[in-house]
Design an enzyme around this catalytic site. Structure first.
Site, PDB file in Angstrom:
ATOM      1  N   SER A  70       0.882  -1.110   0.244  1.00 51.07           N
ATOM      2  CA  SER A  70      -0.142  -0.009   0.018  1.00 51.07           C
ATOM      3  C   SER A  70       0.924   1.183  -0.100  1.00 51.07           C
ATOM      4  O   SER A  70       1.721   1.626   0.902  1.00 51.07           O
ATOM      5  CB  SER A  70      -0.762  -0.018   1.251  1.00 51.07           C
ATOM      6  OG  SER A  70      -1.952  -0.964   1.152  1.00 51.07           O
ATOM      7  N   GLU A 126     -10.133  -8.962   0.791  1.00 50.91           N
ATOM      8  CA  GLU A 126     -11.218  -8.578  -0.330  1.00 50.91           C
ATOM      9  C   GLU A 126     -11.859  -9.671  -1.198  1.00 50.91           C
ATOM     10  O   GLU A 126     -12.771  -9.580  -1.906  1.00 50.91           O
ATOM     11  CB  GLU A 126     -10.006  -8.205  -1.666  1.00 50.91           C
ATOM     12  CG  GLU A 126      -9.101  -6.997  -1.207  1.00 50.91           C
ATOM     13  CD  GLU A 126      -8.021  -6.761  -2.506  1.00 50.91           C
ATOM     14  OE1 GLU A 126      -8.690  -6.283  -3.509  1.00 50.91           O
ATOM     15  OE2 GLU A 126      -6.872  -7.203  -2.074  1.00 50.91           O
TER      16      GLU A 126
HETATM   17  O1  LIG Z   1      -0.731  -4.172   0.822  1.00 54.44           O
HETATM   18  P1  LIG Z   1      -0.366  -4.051   2.369  1.00 54.44           P
HETATM   19  O2  LIG Z   1      -0.015  -4.960   2.972  1.00 54.44           O
HETATM   20  O3  LIG Z   1       0.801  -3.026   2.141  1.00 54.44           O
HETATM   21  O4  LIG Z   1      -1.447  -3.046   2.933  1.00 54.44           O
HETATM   22  C1  LIG Z   1      -1.875  -2.712   4.224  1.00 54.44           C
HETATM   23  C2  LIG Z   1      -2.688  -3.652   4.885  1.00 54.44           C
HETATM   24  C3  LIG Z   1      -4.182  -3.274   4.172  1.00 54.44           C
HETATM   25  O5  LIG Z   1      -4.173  -3.629   3.114  1.00 54.44           O
HETATM   26  C4  LIG Z   1      -3.798  -1.758   4.303  1.00 54.44           C
HETATM   27  C5  LIG Z   1      -4.224  -1.099   5.384  1.00 54.44           C
HETATM   28  O6  LIG Z   1      -4.120   0.471   5.317  1.00 54.44           O
HETATM   29  O7  LIG Z   1      -2.569  -1.710   4.120  1.00 54.44           O
END
Ligand SMILES: O=P(O)(O)O[C@@H]1C[C@H](O)[C@@H](CO)O1
Length: 331
Positions: A70, A126
Site C-alpha cells: 500500500s 477482499e
Molecule cells: O498491501 P499492504 O499489506 O501494504 O496493505 C496494508 C494492509 C491493508 O491492506 C492496508 C491497510 O491500510 O495496508
C-alpha cells in the site's frame, strides 16, 4: 519435475472462465465468495498458461519479482523498458479492489536487472482465498524469477518504532496458519514444490545484510531502519487493544494484512525472499490513546518516503542481479 526444471511452454489458448476471476474475453467482478473459493486455486496448468501469455507479450525475462505494498507503487514507476499488463487483461488474474493498489503487472529493468512488479496485491479481506492472493507469486516463478521482494504497509507494535520507519522482516508469525488457513491448503502439486517445507530461513539473511549495508550508505536511512517480526492478520479491521498487546507478547514487532502467504508460496517454489514493512502507524496499545488509523494516511506515508524506499530496493535488486549473473538461472 519441479519448477526449477520446467520451462514454460503451455498454450495461451483454450482459456476457461473460473469462478471469481476473469479469463480472456470473459469478465466477472473478480471477487470470490471465500466460502466457495477453491483453497487450492491456481493449477500448475493455469499458472503456466498465465506465464506463457505474459512471456509471449514481453521480451523481459525477470529474475526478481517485486510486490508493491500500500502506497509503495512508486517502486514499479522506477522501471525502464516497461511492458505493463492490467490485471483485468491477464487471463485468470484477480483484480485489485483497494485504493493505492494500481492493479497491473509491470515488466521492466531496475538498474539494468530484469524484474517484474505487482503494482497492487490481493488481500484476504477482499474476498480472495490465500491461495488466490499468492497465485501471482507462482506466476513470477514460472516467468523465471528466482527471487521475491515483498513490501507492505504495517502498524508498529514495537514502541521503539516510529511512523516512517522501515522494518526489514527477519521472520514472521503466521497467525492465520495457526487457525488452519494457509495458501498451500489442498492437494500438493510437486511441480511447484514439496508437500512439507521448512520456514526457518524464510527471509534470506544475505539479503538482509545487503539492505543493512545499503542503508548505512544512504544519508539518514540507518536511523529509520529496524529488523523485526511481522504478523499478518486477515483484516480489514485493525486490531483491538487486547489483540495488539497479545501480539507484543508473541514477539511481533509489526502487523499487516499481507506478505506472509506470499512468502510461504515463494519458499514453496524455491524462491529466495526479502521483505520489509513501511511503518505507517503505531498500533493502539492502550485504551487512553486516540486511534488514528486511516488507509489514505498510510498511503501518504509511502509517498513521503518514496525516494529512499526506491533506492533501498534498487540496491537490493542490484545485488540480486550480481548473484544471478554468477549462478545461471534454472530453466
Ligand atoms: O498491501 P499492504 O499489506 O501494504 O496493505 C496494508 C494492509 C491493508 O491492506 C492496508 C491497510 O491500510 O495496508
Amino acid at each position: 519435475m519441479n519448477v526449477n526444471e520446467v520451462s514454460v511452454n503451455g498454450s495461451a489458448n483454450g482459456v476457461s472462465c473460473e469462478s471469481g476471476t476473469k479469463s480472456a474475453g470473459k469478465r466477472s467482478n473478480g471477487l470470490c465468495n471465500p466460502v466457495k473459493d477453491n483453497s487450492s486455486y491456481g493449477s500448475y496448468e493455469m499458472v503456466e498458461e498465465i506465464a506463457t501469455y505474459l512471456l509471449e507479450r514481453t521480451r523481459i525475462r525477470p529474475r526478481c519479482g517485486i510486490i508493491c505494498g500500500s502506497g509503495l507503487g512508486c517502486l514499479a514507476d522506477q522501471l525502464t523498458d516497461v511492458d505493463s499488463f492490467d490485471y483485468d487483461a491477464i487471463p485468470h488474474f484477480p483484480v485489485s479492489t483497494v485504493a493505492g493498489h494500481r492493479g497491473r503487472l509491470v515488466f521492466g529493468r531496475l538498474g539494468g536487472v530484469p524484474v517484474v512488479c505487482m503494482q497492487g496485491r490481493f488481500h484476504y479481506y477482499e474476498g480472495y482465498s490465500l491461495a488466490k492472493c499468492s497465485m501471482p507469486v507462482r506466476v513470477m516463478r514460472l516467468v523465471g524469477c528466482t527471487h521475491l521482494i515483498a513490501t507492505n504497509a504495517a502498524g508498529a507494535i514495537n514502541s521503539r518504532f516510529r511512523v516512517g520507519d522501515i522494518m526489514l522482516i527477519r521472520d514472521h508469525v503466521n497467525l492465520m496458519g495457526f487457525a488452519g488457513n494457509c495458501p498451500l491448503l489442498g492437494p500438493n502439486d510437486d511441480r511447484f514444490g514439496p508437500r512439507f517445507l521448512g520456514m526457518a530461513k524464510a527471509y534470506e539473511p544475505a539479503l538482509l545484510a545487503v539492505a543493512k549495508g545499503a542503508a548505512r550508505q544512504m544519508p539518514g536511512m540507518d536511523d529509520l531502519l529496524h529488523e523485526g517480526v511481522y504478523c499478518c492478520v486477515g483484516g480489514p479491521n485493525f486490531e483491538t487493544v487486547a489483540e495488539g498487546r497479545l501480539m507484543a507478547l508473541l514477539g511481533v514487532d509489526a502487523i499487516g494484512m499481507s506478505t506472509v502467504h506470499e512468502i510461504i508460496t515463494a519458499r514453496h517454489c524455491g524462491m529466495t525472499c526479502f521483505a520489509f514493512s513501511l511503518i505507517t502507524n503505531m498500533c493502539t496499545m492502550s485504551y487512553d490513546e486516540e486511534e488514528e488509523h486511516c488507509h489514505e494516511t498510510f498511503v501518504d506515508v509511502g509517498r513521503q518516503l518514496e525516494g529512499r524506499i526506491c533506492e533501498l530496493v534498487a540496491r537490493v535488486v542490484a545485488s540480486i542481479g550480481e548473484s544471478c549473473s554468477e549462478t545461471p538461472l534454472a530453466k
